[in-house]
Design a protein around this motif. Structure first.
Motif, mmCIF file in Angstrom:
data_model
loop_
_atom_site.group_PDB
_atom_site.id
_atom_site.type_symbol
_atom_site.label_atom_id
_atom_site.label_comp_id
_atom_site.label_asym_id
_atom_site.label_seq_id
_atom_site.Cartn_x
_atom_site.Cartn_y
_atom_site.Cartn_z
ATOM 1 N N SER A 193 -2.956 6.951 0.551
ATOM 2 C CA SER A 193 -2.500 6.171 -0.727
ATOM 3 C C SER A 193 -3.671 5.900 -1.382
ATOM 4 O O SER A 193 -4.766 6.422 -1.298
ATOM 5 C CB SER A 193 -2.739 4.639 0.202
ATOM 6 O OG SER A 193 -1.118 4.685 1.559
ATOM 7 N N GLY A 194 -3.169 5.583 -2.315
ATOM 8 C CA GLY A 194 -4.685 4.882 -3.722
ATOM 9 C C GLY A 194 -3.770 6.081 -4.822
ATOM 10 O O GLY A 194 -2.722 6.161 -4.372
ATOM 11 N N ARG A 195 -4.704 5.864 -5.866
ATOM 12 C CA ARG A 195 -3.972 6.386 -7.163
ATOM 13 C C ARG A 195 -3.225 8.145 -7.415
ATOM 14 O O ARG A 195 -2.956 8.224 -7.710
ATOM 15 C CB ARG A 195 -5.101 6.128 -7.697
ATOM 16 C CG ARG A 195 -4.951 7.096 -9.900
ATOM 17 C CD ARG A 195 -5.464 6.518 -10.500
ATOM 18 N NE ARG A 195 -5.453 5.258 -10.685
ATOM 19 C CZ ARG A 195 -6.410 4.662 -11.815
ATOM 20 N NH1 ARG A 195 -7.737 5.095 -12.202
ATOM 21 N NH2 ARG A 195 -6.686 3.172 -11.980
ATOM 22 N N ALA A 196 -4.430 8.750 -6.179
ATOM 23 C CA ALA A 196 -4.401 9.986 -6.361
ATOM 24 C C ALA A 196 -2.811 10.538 -5.651
ATOM 25 O O ALA A 196 -2.070 11.517 -6.210
ATOM 26 C CB ALA A 196 -5.574 10.794 -5.425
ATOM 27 N N VAL A 230 -0.495 8.937 -5.227
ATOM 28 C CA VAL A 230 1.084 8.185 -5.939
ATOM 29 C C VAL A 230 1.277 9.263 -7.417
ATOM 30 O O VAL A 230 2.115 9.345 -8.026
ATOM 31 C CB VAL A 230 0.270 7.075 -6.922
ATOM 32 C CG1 VAL A 230 2.203 6.492 -8.246
ATOM 33 C CG2 VAL A 230 0.573 5.353 -6.155
ATOM 34 N N VAL A 231 -0.239 9.658 -7.907
ATOM 35 C CA VAL A 231 -0.010 10.181 -8.831
ATOM 36 C C VAL A 231 0.084 11.835 -8.601
ATOM 37 O O VAL A 231 1.316 12.291 -9.294
ATOM 38 C CB VAL A 231 -1.744 10.791 -9.717
ATOM 39 C CG1 VAL A 231 -1.469 11.878 -11.343
ATOM 40 C CG2 VAL A 231 -1.739 9.204 -10.586
ATOM 41 N N THR A 232 -0.189 12.067 -8.257
ATOM 42 C CA THR A 232 0.282 13.867 -7.398
ATOM 43 C C THR A 232 1.604 13.859 -6.707
ATOM 44 O O THR A 232 2.790 14.719 -7.079
ATOM 45 C CB THR A 232 -0.475 14.123 -5.940
ATOM 46 O OG1 THR A 232 -1.719 13.491 -6.386
ATOM 47 C CG2 THR A 232 -0.175 14.968 -5.217
ATOM 48 N N TRP A 261 4.610 3.351 -2.318
ATOM 49 C CA TRP A 261 5.130 4.518 -3.414
ATOM 50 C C TRP A 261 5.758 5.954 -2.752
ATOM 51 O O TRP A 261 5.991 6.823 -3.298
ATOM 52 C CB TRP A 261 3.457 5.146 -4.037
ATOM 53 C CG TRP A 261 2.138 6.185 -3.340
ATOM 54 C CD1 TRP A 261 1.958 4.566 -2.691
ATOM 55 C CD2 TRP A 261 2.886 7.122 -2.360
ATOM 56 N NE1 TRP A 261 1.033 5.443 -2.001
ATOM 57 C CE2 TRP A 261 1.322 7.012 -1.599
ATOM 58 C CE3 TRP A 261 2.967 8.215 -2.660
ATOM 59 C CZ2 TRP A 261 1.393 8.000 -1.375
ATOM 60 C CZ3 TRP A 261 2.791 9.286 -2.155
ATOM 61 C CH2 TRP A 261 1.225 9.531 -1.553
ATOM 62 N N THR A 275 0.817 -0.754 0.110
ATOM 63 C CA THR A 275 -0.368 0.433 0.319
ATOM 64 C C THR A 275 1.081 1.551 -0.359
ATOM 65 O O THR A 275 0.172 2.352 -0.649
ATOM 66 C CB THR A 275 -0.910 -0.188 0.632
ATOM 67 O OG1 THR A 275 -1.790 -0.519 0.981
ATOM 68 C CG2 THR A 275 -1.726 1.240 1.257
#
Length: 224
Positions: free
Chosen positions: A50-53, A55-57, A12, A9
């Motif tokens: 955590s999550g896509r937001a 990682v992308v940020t 990143w 989790t």
């Protein structure tokens, strides 16, 4: 001890933080600016969900950090290369906007943006009459013997490099050209080369090359 699920989790966070530290190691000319630029991305890695937001940020912040550090340290110049002073206020503001969008909570990120402007003021006051840093002039040509010094006058301070070696003046001119300095109007008959960086605020460094003899030259550089 971290469990496999926690590693899956949160991997990143460590990856982005380590990559950011690696980028900042290139900030040799303005190390404090590089360290300051780390703050937003480290705060995000520590506090974001955590999550896509997340990682992308984090990746957007990493790209932003690289843009504000690497081009200048690689000796590039032009209106797309951020100046060191812009790291404190412009980078911090843009990073705060990115974090606000990523977290969907703009309020907490106003403080870092405000802090960036405060630190900018402190840096400007502290360095008001200080001599410039290497500014891409140093390290000088390897084939010359160079003695560095600092001179000061009523208008502030500037750096000096007394050099000896074959065709010293010509070697310096070639060195400055390779570092993206361009010829500028002569000052009192002295050859000058200048380099400009800055997205919104121009930061121009000029170097004067004074031939003293066929095998010696004096280079003085300052920020205009």
């Amino acid at each position: 001890m971290l469990t496999a699920e926690q590693v899956k989790t949160h991997w990143w966070r460590a990856a982005v933080a380590v990559a950011a530290v690696a980028v900042v190691t290139f900030s040799r000319d303005d190390p404090f600016a590089g360290l300051f630029a780390l703050v937003p991305i480290l705060v995000w890695c520590a506090a974001a969900r955590s999550g896509r937001a997340g990682v992308v940020t984090g990746l957007v912040l990493l790209a932003l950090l690289a843009w504000f550090v690497l081009p200048r340290e690689l000796g590039l110049a032009g209106p797309w290369v951020p100046a060191a002073i812009e790291v404190y206020w412009l980078h911090t503001t843009l990073a705060a906007v990115v974090c606000a969008i990523g977290s969907r909570k703009p309020g907490p990120w106003l403080l870092p943006a405000f802090g960036g402007f405060v630190v900018t003021g402190g840096v400007l006051v502290a360095g008001w009459q200080e001599a410039p840093s290497d500014e891409g002039v140093l390290p000088g040509p390897a084939q010359l013997r160079i003695i560095e010094d600092i001179d000061c006058g009523s208008g502030g301070c500037w750096r000096v490099a007394e050099s000896t070696g074959d065709h010293a003046a010509e070697v310096w001119q070639a060195h400055l050209t390779a570092r993206n300095f361009t010829p500028a109007p002569a000052l009192d008959g002295v050859t000058r080369f200048c380099r400009t960086t800055g997205l919104l605020v121009n930061h121009q460094t000029c170097a004067e090359v004074r031939p003293l003899a066929p095998d010696s030259a004096r280079v003085e550089w300052y920020v205009e």
